[in-house]
Scaffold this active site. Structure first.
Site, PDB file in Angstrom:
ATOM      1  N   HIS A 105       0.822  -1.216   0.000  1.00  0.00           N
ATOM      2  CA  HIS A 105       0.000   0.000   0.000  1.00  0.00           C
ATOM      3  C   HIS A 105       0.856   1.265   0.000  1.00  0.00           C
ATOM      4  CE1 HIS A 105      -4.060  -1.834   1.035  1.00  0.00           C
ATOM      5  NE2 HIS A 105      -3.232  -2.849   1.211  1.00  0.00           N
ATOM      6  N   GLU A 155      -3.657  -3.182 -16.607  1.00  0.00           N
ATOM      7  CA  GLU A 155      -4.425  -3.549 -15.413  1.00  0.00           C
ATOM      8  C   GLU A 155      -5.248  -2.358 -14.907  1.00  0.00           C
ATOM      9  OE1 GLU A 155      -2.445  -6.336 -12.898  1.00  0.00           O
ATOM     10  OE2 GLU A 155      -3.841  -6.025 -11.233  1.00  0.00           O
ATOM     11  N   ASP A 195       4.139  -4.951  -8.991  1.00  0.00           N
ATOM     12  CA  ASP A 195       4.091  -6.355  -9.424  1.00  0.00           C
ATOM     13  C   ASP A 195       4.696  -6.534 -10.812  1.00  0.00           C
ATOM     14  OD1 ASP A 195       2.622  -6.460  -7.135  1.00  0.00           O
ATOM     15  OD2 ASP A 195       0.693  -6.773  -8.118  1.00  0.00           O
TER      16      ASP A 195
HETATM   17  P1  ADP Z   1      -3.148 -11.915  -7.636  1.00  0.00           P
HETATM   18  O1  ADP Z   1      -2.490 -11.059  -8.657  1.00  0.00           O
HETATM   19  O2  ADP Z   1      -2.697 -11.625  -6.248  1.00  0.00           O
HETATM   20  O3  ADP Z   1      -3.043 -13.375  -7.926  1.00  0.00           O
HETATM   21  P2  ADP Z   1      -5.480 -10.543  -8.620  1.00  0.00           P
HETATM   22  O4  ADP Z   1      -6.857 -10.451  -8.103  1.00  0.00           O
HETATM   23  O5  ADP Z   1      -4.704  -9.296  -8.831  1.00  0.00           O
HETATM   24  O6  ADP Z   1      -4.695 -11.551  -7.652  1.00  0.00           O
HETATM   25  O7  ADP Z   1      -5.482 -11.283 -10.021  1.00  0.00           O
HETATM   26  C1  ADP Z   1      -6.193 -12.494 -10.184  1.00  0.00           C
HETATM   27  C2  ADP Z   1      -6.941 -12.463 -11.510  1.00  0.00           C
HETATM   28  O8  ADP Z   1      -5.995 -12.457 -12.608  1.00  0.00           O
HETATM   29  C3  ADP Z   1      -7.788 -13.677 -11.740  1.00  0.00           C
HETATM   30  O9  ADP Z   1      -9.080 -13.509 -11.157  1.00  0.00           O
HETATM   31  C4  ADP Z   1      -7.856 -13.728 -13.253  1.00  0.00           C
HETATM   32  O10 ADP Z   1      -8.802 -12.799 -13.751  1.00  0.00           O
HETATM   33  C5  ADP Z   1      -6.484 -13.246 -13.670  1.00  0.00           C
HETATM   34  N1  ADP Z   1      -5.535 -14.393 -13.832  1.00  0.00           N
HETATM   35  C6  ADP Z   1      -4.405 -14.598 -13.161  1.00  0.00           C
HETATM   36  N2  ADP Z   1      -3.786 -15.742 -13.549  1.00  0.00           N
HETATM   37  C7  ADP Z   1      -4.557 -16.284 -14.509  1.00  0.00           C
HETATM   38  C8  ADP Z   1      -4.478 -17.470 -15.311  1.00  0.00           C
HETATM   39  N3  ADP Z   1      -3.468 -18.336 -15.197  1.00  0.00           N
HETATM   40  N4  ADP Z   1      -5.484 -17.684 -16.192  1.00  0.00           N
HETATM   41  C9  ADP Z   1      -6.502 -16.806 -16.323  1.00  0.00           C
HETATM   42  N5  ADP Z   1      -6.618 -15.690 -15.591  1.00  0.00           N
HETATM   43  C10 ADP Z   1      -5.685 -15.420 -14.684  1.00  0.00           C
HETATM   44 MG    MG Z   2      -2.651  -8.964  -8.850  1.00  0.00          MG
END
Ligand code: ADP
Ligand code: MG
Length: 472
Positions: A49, A225, A237
């Site tokens: 954050h 994003e 990230d």
């Molecule tokens: P984090 O980045 O901490 O894992 P986020 O909420 O930022 O969590 O991102 C997760 C989202 O990114 C998922 O809900 C999906 O929409 C997308 N995503 C991530 N990895 C994949 C994947 N391997 N296949 C499809 N979508 C993905």
């Molecule tokens: Mg994320």
């Protein structure tokens, strides 16, 4: 409790995964993939954050990440399939022209009525795609924008692609699967659609992408994003996924996104990092995350700062944090609310941001100390991790019962320190532990979660790893 019950997420063997994905791609799309590209997830030692406040972040790239097999098309369509069992719904088709029109309409450059439908040809529902496809389509859109400025990255007219996606990360687990998806897709698009890719085929692309270009690509992935998906990410990230280095932490100054690489060997010695995915869904995550950010921004405006990092001097001490808080108190003059937000909440968010930025600077000094004996800083780093967790829990107020219990259980089983990482409201805990105690911590945390009826967590051994690259 037998150790076989423990769920471990392994990064797998890169070559095997790449060969498997080539085979699946051929089955799925009836043609050969041109290659496979990989981008890592990340664990952040400190700096949650605060990226959007110009603070320092100290992330490392993981061996776990996302693989994309791809081949180009010439009809401006993306045909996408993810192999993640929770998200896979067959091939999704997205028109790039539609994404571009959507972003322009959002930016007020056209009315929503002019937006062509983003068509999912399988369910034939105009205007609807699965949310996850926006991360990929947004990445190509952002590369098109970047290519308009940098001729070597210009995306050729009519470019589209077939993509098959597979990840060894938890999805939505606070280890940045979203950036890993964007950055792996980005490398595939650079390889298949641009002059730079054409001139540097196969593995050569990895070396052709110097740090300056990688920084531009990271900024583009962040745009995807923020502008296409609509998530409030600050760029941490994407930076570590594209600019990380094996056996190093990335010391990222978010005022200008400059990066130094700090070796982890001096810090770690006989210690290691362990990430624990709590498997808690991001409950109410979206709204609450924005809410925390809004509180801290109200405090920032009250203090007359453009970003909260400016409230602290270059090399801050605890006294500087206290001085910032005292000035906040004077300026509020005891009012219950500022900008319609509770003063007490804004003060907590301010205290989290200032102490988190102080912790990053303290850690950066320890990590950059070349006289440090291997392992000598570990104890200090452990204390800073603990303080970081307390701040996430009490000031940012983004922790939750399973994370608090896991931190406590890991400490009791021999960890030097542990904290919640990622945005909070779900996600993962990062643990620093002597190598000889790693298994004790895994067993103790697993047992505790079963006894307290928390969802069984998943464990990832953390090796600071290399940045995004072609792998096959
Ligand atoms: P984090 O980045 O901490 O894992 P986020 O909420 O930022 O969590 O991102 C997760 C989202 O990114 C998922 O809900 C999906 O929409 C997308 N995503 C991530 N990895 C994949 C994947 N391997 N296949 C499809 N979508 C993905
Ligand atoms: Mg994320």
């Amino acid at each position: 409790m037998h150790s076989d019950d423990v769920a471990r997420l392994e990064p797998g063997h890169q070559r095997e995964i790449s060969e498997g994905l080539h085979a699946r791609f051929a089955e799925q799309f009836g043609r050969r993939a041109d290659g496979v590209w990989f981008a890592p997830g990340r664990a952040n030692l400190n700096g949650e954050h605060v990226d959007f406040h110009g603070g320092r972040c100290l992330p490392m790239a993981l061996a776990h990440g996302t693989y994309v097999a791809a081949a180009p098309r010439e009809d401006g369509l993306l045909r996408l399939r993810t192999l993640d069992p929770g998200l896979d719904d067959g091939i999704q088709t997205v028109s790039i022209a539609a994404i571009d029109a959507l972003v322009r309409a959002d930016a007020g450059e056209g009315s929503a009525g002019e937006v062509p439908p983003i068509t999912d040809v399988h369910s034939i529902v105009p205007g609807v795609t699965s949310g996850w496809t926006h991360y990929v389509a947004g990445t190509l859109w952002a590369l098109q924008q970047l290519g308009a400025e940098l001729p070597e990255l210009a995306v050729r007219q009519g470019f589209g692609a077939d993509l098959l996606i597979s990840s060894t990360l938890p999805i939505g687990g606070g280890l940045s699967s979203s950036a890993a998806l964007e950055c792996s897709a980005m490398l595939a698009f650079v390889a298949l659609a641009t002059p730079l890719g054409e001139q540097n085929p196969g593995p050569a692309l990895g070396a052709a992408l110097d740090d300056a270009l990688r920084a531009r690509l990271a900024a583009a992935c962040m745009r995807a994003e923020v502008e296409v998906v609509g998530a409030g990410t600050g760029g941490l990230d994407q930076t570590v996924s594209l600019r990380g280095r094996a056996d190093h932490l990335v010391s990222l100054d978010c005022r200008n996104f400059s990066v130094e690489h700090r070796p982890t060997s001096r810090l770690l010695g006989e210690h290691t990092f362990l990430a624990i995915d709590t498997q808690q869904a991001h409950w109410l995550g979206d709204g609450q995350f924005d809410d925390r950010r809004a509180d801290s921004e109200a405090a920032m405006r009250l203090l007359g700062a453009d970003q909260l990092r400016d409230v602290l001097p270059e090399s801050p001490h605890l006294g500087d944090v206290d001085a910032g808080l005292a000035r906040f108190d004077t300026l509020t003059g005891g009012a219950e609310a500022i900008e319609g937000r509770r003063t007490s909440a804004c003060r907590r968010r301010l205290r989290h941001a200032l102490t988190e930025m102080l912790r990053s600077e303290q850690l950066d000094r320890i990590l950059g100390d070349e006289k440090l004996e291997p392992g000598a800083g570990a104890q200090q780093v452990g204390h800073i991790l603990d303080a970081g967790h307390a701040s996430m829990r009490d000031d940012a107020q983004v922790s939750f019962p399973a994370a608090d219990a896991i931190v406590e259980s890991a400490r009791a089983a021999g960890a030097l320190g542990a904290r919640l990482i990622g945005g909070g409201f779900g996600g993962s805990v990062l643990v620093l532990v002597p190598r000889s105690r790693e298994d004790d911590v895994v067993q103790a945390v697993h047992r505790m979660c079963v006894e307290q009826s928390f969802t069984a967590p998943r464990f990832l051994h953390v090796e600071p790893s290399a940045a995004a690259r072609p792998v096959g």
